[in-house]
Design a protein around this motif. Structure first.
Motif, short mmCIF file in Angstrom:
data_model
loop_
_atom_site.label_atom_id
_atom_site.label_comp_id
_atom_site.label_asym_id
_atom_site.label_seq_id
_atom_site.Cartn_x
_atom_site.Cartn_y
_atom_site.Cartn_z
N MET A 1 0.84 -1.19 0.00
CA MET A 1 0.00 0.00 0.00
C MET A 1 0.88 1.24 0.00
SD MET A 1 -3.36 -0.57 2.35
CE MET A 1 -2.56 -1.09 3.84
N ALA A 2 0.56 2.13 -0.89
CA ALA A 2 1.31 3.38 -0.96
C ALA A 2 0.77 4.38 0.05
CB ALA A 2 1.21 3.95 -2.37
N PRO A 3 1.66 4.98 0.86
CA PRO A 3 1.20 6.00 1.81
C PRO A 3 0.56 7.16 1.06
CG PRO A 3 3.50 5.43 2.20
CD PRO A 3 3.09 4.75 0.94
N GLY A 4 -0.58 7.61 1.55
CA GLY A 4 -1.26 8.73 0.91
C GLY A 4 -2.10 8.35 -0.30
N ALA A 5 -2.03 7.08 -0.71
CA ALA A 5 -2.85 6.65 -1.84
C ALA A 5 -4.31 6.62 -1.38
CB ALA A 5 -2.43 5.27 -2.32
N PRO A 6 -5.23 6.95 -2.29
CA PRO A 6 -6.63 7.03 -1.87
C PRO A 6 -7.28 5.67 -1.65
CG PRO A 6 -6.47 7.35 -4.23
CD PRO A 6 -5.05 7.28 -3.69
N VAL A 7 -8.33 5.69 -0.88
CA VAL A 7 -9.22 4.54 -0.75
C VAL A 7 -10.22 4.67 -1.89
CG1 VAL A 7 -10.99 3.44 0.67
CG2 VAL A 7 -8.96 4.44 1.75
N LEU A 8 -10.43 3.60 -2.62
CA LEU A 8 -11.40 3.60 -3.72
C LEU A 8 -12.71 3.01 -3.23
CD1 LEU A 8 -12.17 4.04 -6.67
CD2 LEU A 8 -11.18 1.80 -7.18
N VAL A 9 -13.78 3.78 -3.32
CA VAL A 9 -15.12 3.33 -2.95
C VAL A 9 -15.87 3.05 -4.24
CG1 VAL A 9 -17.29 4.00 -1.85
CG2 VAL A 9 -15.11 4.76 -0.87
N VAL A 10 -16.38 1.82 -4.39
CA VAL A 10 -17.14 1.44 -5.57
C VAL A 10 -18.49 0.91 -5.12
CG1 VAL A 10 -17.17 0.07 -7.69
CG2 VAL A 10 -14.97 0.76 -6.70
N ASP A 11 -19.53 1.70 -5.35
CA ASP A 11 -20.88 1.32 -4.91
C ASP A 11 -21.90 2.03 -5.79
OD1 ASP A 11 -23.28 0.78 -3.49
OD2 ASP A 11 -22.13 0.62 -1.62
N ARG A 42 -12.00 0.59 -15.37
CA ARG A 42 -11.42 1.52 -16.34
C ARG A 42 -10.36 2.42 -15.68
NH1 ARG A 42 -15.87 2.73 -18.34
NH2 ARG A 42 -16.38 4.56 -17.11
N LEU A 43 -10.58 2.81 -14.43
CA LEU A 43 -9.76 3.84 -13.80
C LEU A 43 -8.81 3.36 -12.71
CD1 LEU A 43 -12.51 6.58 -13.50
CD2 LEU A 43 -10.69 6.44 -15.21
N ILE A 44 -8.93 2.12 -12.26
CA ILE A 44 -8.21 1.70 -11.05
C ILE A 44 -6.70 1.84 -11.16
CG2 ILE A 44 -8.11 -0.75 -11.62
CD1 ILE A 44 -8.80 -1.07 -8.49
N GLU A 45 -6.13 1.53 -12.30
CA GLU A 45 -4.67 1.60 -12.40
C GLU A 45 -4.18 3.05 -12.33
OE1 GLU A 45 -2.94 -1.06 -15.34
OE2 GLU A 45 -4.57 -2.47 -14.94
N SER A 46 -4.96 3.98 -12.84
CA SER A 46 -4.55 5.39 -12.76
C SER A 46 -4.79 5.97 -11.37
CB SER A 46 -5.26 6.24 -13.82
OG SER A 46 -6.65 6.25 -13.59
N ILE A 47 -5.76 5.41 -10.63
CA ILE A 47 -6.05 5.87 -9.27
C ILE A 47 -5.02 5.30 -8.29
CG2 ILE A 47 -7.72 5.72 -7.37
CD1 ILE A 47 -9.92 5.72 -9.56
N ALA A 48 -4.57 4.08 -8.52
CA ALA A 48 -3.61 3.38 -7.66
C ALA A 48 -4.02 3.44 -6.19
CB ALA A 48 -2.21 3.94 -7.85
N PRO A 49 -5.19 2.88 -5.86
CA PRO A 49 -5.69 2.97 -4.47
C PRO A 49 -4.90 2.11 -3.50
CG PRO A 49 -7.07 1.49 -5.74
CD PRO A 49 -6.08 2.10 -6.70
N SER A 50 -4.96 2.50 -2.23
CA SER A 50 -4.36 1.70 -1.17
C SER A 50 -5.30 0.58 -0.72
CB SER A 50 -4.02 2.59 0.02
OG SER A 50 -5.19 3.22 0.51
N LEU A 51 -6.59 0.78 -0.97
CA LEU A 51 -7.63 -0.14 -0.53
C LEU A 51 -8.86 0.10 -1.41
CD1 LEU A 51 -8.95 -1.99 1.76
CD2 LEU A 51 -9.56 0.16 2.87
#
Length: 82
Positions: A1-11, A42-51
């Motif tokens: 997990m990258a510090p400061g990387a966002p949490v991705l919420v998919v709902d 489509r976007l997950i790799e560009s977002i690079a979420p921590s979770l």
């Protein structure tokens, strides 16, 4: 997990997404909220979420399909998913 990387919420549910975003905001965690599995894929790799906080019951692709796809990609297979 990258510090400061966002949490991705998919709902796909607006209320559930809003509740999760409010909790993350109050906790001071960066986040990105998306309304569909297709957007996430489509976007997950560009977002690079921590979770990833992933709803399972959504229109296709549902959460199970999204998870299978994430696990099949080298760039996303190790991202924690709840």
């Amino acid at each position: 997990m990258a510090p400061g990387a966002p949490v991705l919420v998919v709902d796909d549910d607006t209320v559930s997404r809003h509740v999760l975003v409010q909790a993350l905001t109050q906790a001071g965690l960066p986040h990105v909220a998306l309304a569909s599995g297709a957007e996430a894929l489509r976007l997950i790799e560009s977002i690079a979420p921590s979770l990833v906080l992933l709803d399972l019951v959504m229109p296709s692709p549902d959460g199970y399909e999204v998870l299978r796809e994430l696990r099949s990609r080298a760039a996303t297979r190790d991202i924690p998913v709840v």
